[in-house]
Design a protein around this motif. Structure first.
Motif, PDB file in Angstrom:
ATOM      1  N   ALA A  50      28.026  57.682  57.294  1.00 16.28           N
ATOM      2  CA  ALA A  50      27.612  56.284  57.438  1.00 16.28           C
ATOM      3  C   ALA A  50      26.470  55.940  56.488  1.00 16.28           C
ATOM      4  O   ALA A  50      25.588  56.758  56.218  1.00 16.28           O
ATOM      5  N   ASP A  51      26.528  54.713  55.977  1.00 18.03           N
ATOM      6  CA  ASP A  51      25.434  54.143  55.186  1.00 18.03           C
ATOM      7  C   ASP A  51      25.141  54.936  53.913  1.00 18.03           C
ATOM      8  O   ASP A  51      24.017  54.953  53.429  1.00 18.03           O
ATOM      9  N   ARG A  52      26.169  55.619  53.396  1.00 18.82           N
ATOM     10  CA  ARG A  52      26.082  56.312  52.097  1.00 18.82           C
ATOM     11  C   ARG A  52      25.051  57.448  52.113  1.00 18.82           C
ATOM     12  O   ARG A  52      24.508  57.829  51.067  1.00 18.82           O
ATOM     13  N   LYS A  53      24.783  58.021  53.301  1.00 15.96           N
ATOM     14  CA  LYS A  53      23.695  58.996  53.424  1.00 15.96           C
ATOM     15  C   LYS A  53      23.861  60.190  52.494  1.00 15.96           C
ATOM     16  O   LYS A  53      22.895  60.633  51.861  1.00 15.96           O
ATOM     17  N   LEU A  54      25.073  60.738  52.413  1.00 12.94           N
ATOM     18  CA  LEU A  54      25.256  61.945  51.605  1.00 12.94           C
ATOM     19  C   LEU A  54      25.053  61.666  50.114  1.00 12.94           C
ATOM     20  O   LEU A  54      24.399  62.447  49.412  1.00 12.94           O
ATOM     21  N   GLN A  55      25.607  60.576  49.630  1.00 10.30           N
ATOM     22  CA  GLN A  55      25.438  60.269  48.211  1.00 10.30           C
ATOM     23  C   GLN A  55      23.977  59.996  47.872  1.00 10.30           C
ATOM     24  O   GLN A  55      23.471  60.452  46.840  1.00 10.30           O
ATOM     25  N   ILE A  56      23.305  59.239  48.734  1.00 12.18           N
ATOM     26  CA  ILE A  56      21.892  58.934  48.491  1.00 12.18           C
ATOM     27  C   ILE A  56      21.062  60.214  48.461  1.00 12.18           C
ATOM     28  O   ILE A  56      20.225  60.425  47.564  1.00 12.18           O
ATOM     29  N   ALA A  57      21.303  61.098  49.426  1.00 17.13           N
ATOM     30  CA  ALA A  57      20.543  62.351  49.489  1.00 17.13           C
ATOM     31  C   ALA A  57      20.839  63.232  48.280  1.00 17.13           C
ATOM     32  O   ALA A  57      19.939  63.892  47.736  1.00 17.13           O
ATOM     33  N   TYR A  58      22.088  63.243  47.836  1.00 19.52           N
ATOM     34  CA  TYR A  58      22.469  64.043  46.668  1.00 19.52           C
ATOM     35  C   TYR A  58      21.743  63.555  45.417  1.00 19.52           C
ATOM     36  O   TYR A  58      21.180  64.356  44.656  1.00 19.52           O
ATOM     37  N   ILE A  59      21.720  62.253  45.201  1.00 13.58           N
ATOM     38  CA  ILE A  59      21.055  61.697  44.011  1.00 13.58           C
ATOM     39  C   ILE A  59      19.557  61.971  44.072  1.00 13.58           C
ATOM     40  O   ILE A  59      18.947  62.389  43.076  1.00 13.58           O
ATOM     41  N   LYS A  60      18.955  61.751  45.229  1.00 13.19           N
ATOM     42  CA  LYS A  60      17.519  61.996  45.368  1.00 13.19           C
ATOM     43  C   LYS A  60      17.174  63.457  45.105  1.00 13.19           C
ATOM     44  O   LYS A  60      16.181  63.768  44.433  1.00 13.19           O
ATOM     45  N   GLN A  61      17.995  64.345  45.632  1.00 15.06           N
ATOM     46  CA  GLN A  61      17.714  65.778  45.519  1.00 15.06           C
ATOM     47  C   GLN A  61      17.927  66.302  44.101  1.00 15.06           C
ATOM     48  O   GLN A  61      17.135  67.080  43.583  1.00 15.06           O
ATOM     49  N   GLN A  62      19.015  65.874  43.467  1.00 16.89           N
ATOM     50  CA  GLN A  62      19.409  66.439  42.189  1.00 16.89           C
ATOM     51  C   GLN A  62      18.832  65.700  40.984  1.00 16.89           C
ATOM     52  O   GLN A  62      18.676  66.288  39.914  1.00 16.89           O
ATOM     53  N   ASN A  63      18.528  64.396  41.135  1.00 12.94           N
ATOM     54  CA  ASN A  63      18.010  63.632  40.002  1.00 12.94           C
ATOM     55  C   ASN A  63      17.158  62.472  40.512  1.00 12.94           C
ATOM     56  O   ASN A  63      17.600  61.319  40.528  1.00 12.94           O
ATOM     57  N   PRO A  64      15.937  62.748  40.931  1.00  9.96           N
ATOM     58  CA  PRO A  64      15.074  61.705  41.507  1.00  9.96           C
ATOM     59  C   PRO A  64      14.879  60.497  40.579  1.00  9.96           C
ATOM     60  O   PRO A  64      14.709  59.376  41.058  1.00  9.96           O
ATOM     61  N   ALA A  65      14.905  60.722  39.278  1.00 12.77           N
ATOM     62  CA  ALA A  65      14.704  59.605  38.341  1.00 12.77           C
ATOM     63  C   ALA A  65      15.823  58.580  38.483  1.00 12.77           C
ATOM     64  O   ALA A  65      15.576  57.367  38.387  1.00 12.77           O
TER      65      ALA A  65
END
Length: 474
Positions: free
Chosen positions: A342-357
């Motif tokens: 729900a609410d794109r949680k996995l994609q958001i967490a993946y982007i934050k973790q792997q490429n914060p910029a």
């Protein structure tokens, strides 16, 4: 002429296995009269895509996804057995475990699909292509990225350019010009066989530019469906039918379908037929969770018959790859708890973790906020941006430069567009299949009543006009 059968279908008798989410429609013959399927065409008019295995013809069908199909010695499709059924069996895992599994799977699929090829990456301001950008940068793939924006609309390319620069990708920017569709209508008909309306595939505007590029397209289609809640929180199974109708039936679609149904003298009424078809398809999905069931419905019937149809435009330039379409991704989704999707949680967490910029770059759906701040996109925090954006649009409109938000505005508004639209709608090849009074009614409603509401009916009538001229052989 009608869509050709794929070469593999001529090896008779034979068995054809379809992917969980097919990238192509595979047409097969059935032992039925060679007649127009006018009920199916009405449904197409309402939604913009054919449902289930429907086509324009009663004796021509499309193989369903996730099935093994038998073609007999006479060339007829005789049997279809599912090899995969969408299900919801969430594992008792932590979010961190789900994120780790997604990371490994997504990057593995991306690497396997692209191997050592050059990559062409469409970049939007959303999450699906941004997630791909993270993986491609991490895998050190040679990437040419691009974005396109509507002339006079929001500069989606601005966000894409920032993502590309952060990842070290080459970048190209395209502008979708007014009226691009008219000289390309018949080429598009030959590409997608008129199984989608013509105002959505804006990539057609830059097809020749695509052909000058090198590589394989990495396309982010269907990530937004797999990695989000299928239905609003609190939805019950009894509410799914109305939710589906609201999602798939376009503005003005029911009105057009009803008009065609009545003009063709079909029995019963269109809305009853539409509801019966959807209920029958929903009942075949053996999932209790409403959110997971709705996601399965979309993946079974919307993705293959709408989203996939215009993938052929990309393929007209270069090969395509789709990480979210991969069978392994679909199987993974069926085992992940809904609360993690729900609410794109996995994609958001993946982007934050792997490429914060990349996470700090504006998220288009929540502009001006990014993946760290999007939860602030509520009143009063977003009022300054919303007010400023509204004033900017109104100012442009006052000086004769309307703010373009939808593709049909580039195709149907303005004197030159109107002239070409009338030529196609009222040319003789469409009659008596669809009467001139019916065409005039919807055209006049678009011009004088509500352009937004009647843009979809006009787009569907245009599609039928091009199909009638170029592909009809009845």
């Amino acid at each position: 002429m009608s869509p050709p059968l794929r070469t593999s279908n001529f090896v008779l008798p034979t068995s054809i296995k379809t992917p969980i989410i097919p990238t192509h429609q595979q047409f097969v013959k059935v032992n039925a009269p060679r007649e127009l399927d006018k009920k199916a065409i009405c449904l197409f008019a309402a939604t913009g895509f054919f449902l289930g295995s429907d086509t324009y013809w009663k004796d021509l069908k499309v193989l369903p996804p996730g099935t093994i199909n038998t073609i007999d010695e006479e060339g007829f499709w005789t049997e279809s057995t599912p090899w995969f059924k969408w299900h919801y069996n969430p594992r008792d895992i932590s979010f961190e475990t789900a994120l780790e599994e997604f990371t490994l799977l997504f990057e593995q699929i991306t690497a396997e699909q692209l191997q050592d090829k050059k990559v062409i990456l469409p970049l939007s301001g959303g999450l699906d292509s941004r997630t791909q950008a993270v993986a491609l940068a991490k895998l050190k793939k040679p990437v040419t990225a691009y974005s396109y924006s509507f002339k006079g609309g929001f500069s989606e390319s601005g966000i894409g350019k920032k993502i590309a620069k952060t990842c070290g990708f080459d970048f190209k920017e395209f502008t979708i010009e007014s009226g691009y569709l008219w000289p390309k209508l018949e080429e598009l008909a030959s590409i997608n066989q008129c199984y989608s309306d013509f105002t959505h595939p804006r990539q057609m505007a830059v097809l020749e530019e695509f052909k000058k590029m090198e590589g394989t397209f990495s396309l982010g289609h269907w990530g937004d469906v797999l990695f989000d809640r299928g239905a609003p929180e609190g939805t019950t199974e009894n509410q799914l039918l109305d939710i589906i109708l609201k999602k798939i039936v376009k503005k003005g679609g029911i009105e057009l379908a009803n008009a065609l149904w009545q003009e063709w003298g079909l029995e019963s009424d269109f809305e009853s037929y539409l509801r019966e078809r959807i209920v029958a398809l929903l009942n075949k999905i053996e999932i209790e969770n409403p959110s997971a069931k709705l996601r399965a419905f979309k993946s079974l019937y919307w993705a293959p018959r709408w989203t996939s149809v215009n993938l052929s435009v990309f393929e007209a330039a270069h090969p395509i790859s789709l990480p979210y379409y991969d069978d392994r991704m679909c199987e993974f989704i069926c085992t992940v708890p809904e609360e993690y999707l729900a609410d794109r949680k996995l994609q958001i967490a993946y982007i934050k973790q792997q490429n914060p910029a990349l996470a700090k770059i504006t998220w288009q759906d929540h502009r001006p906020f990014n993946l760290y701040t999007f939860e602030k996109n509520i009143s009063p925090n977003n009022l300054p941006y919303r007010i400023g954006n509204k004033l900017k649009r109104e100012l442009k409109s006052k000086i004769g430069k309307p703010y373009i938000q939808r593709n049909w505005e580039l195709q149907f508004l303005g004197m030159e567009n109107d002239e070409k639209l009338q030529h196609w709608l009222f040319s003789e090849n469409l009659h008596p299949f669809i009467s001139k009074p019916l065409l005039a009614k919807f055209y006049n409603n678009f011009k004088t009543v509500d352009a937004v509401r009647y843009s979809h009916p006009l787009s569907m009538l245009l599609t039928l006009a091009v199909w009638r001229k170029n592909l009809y052989n009845g």
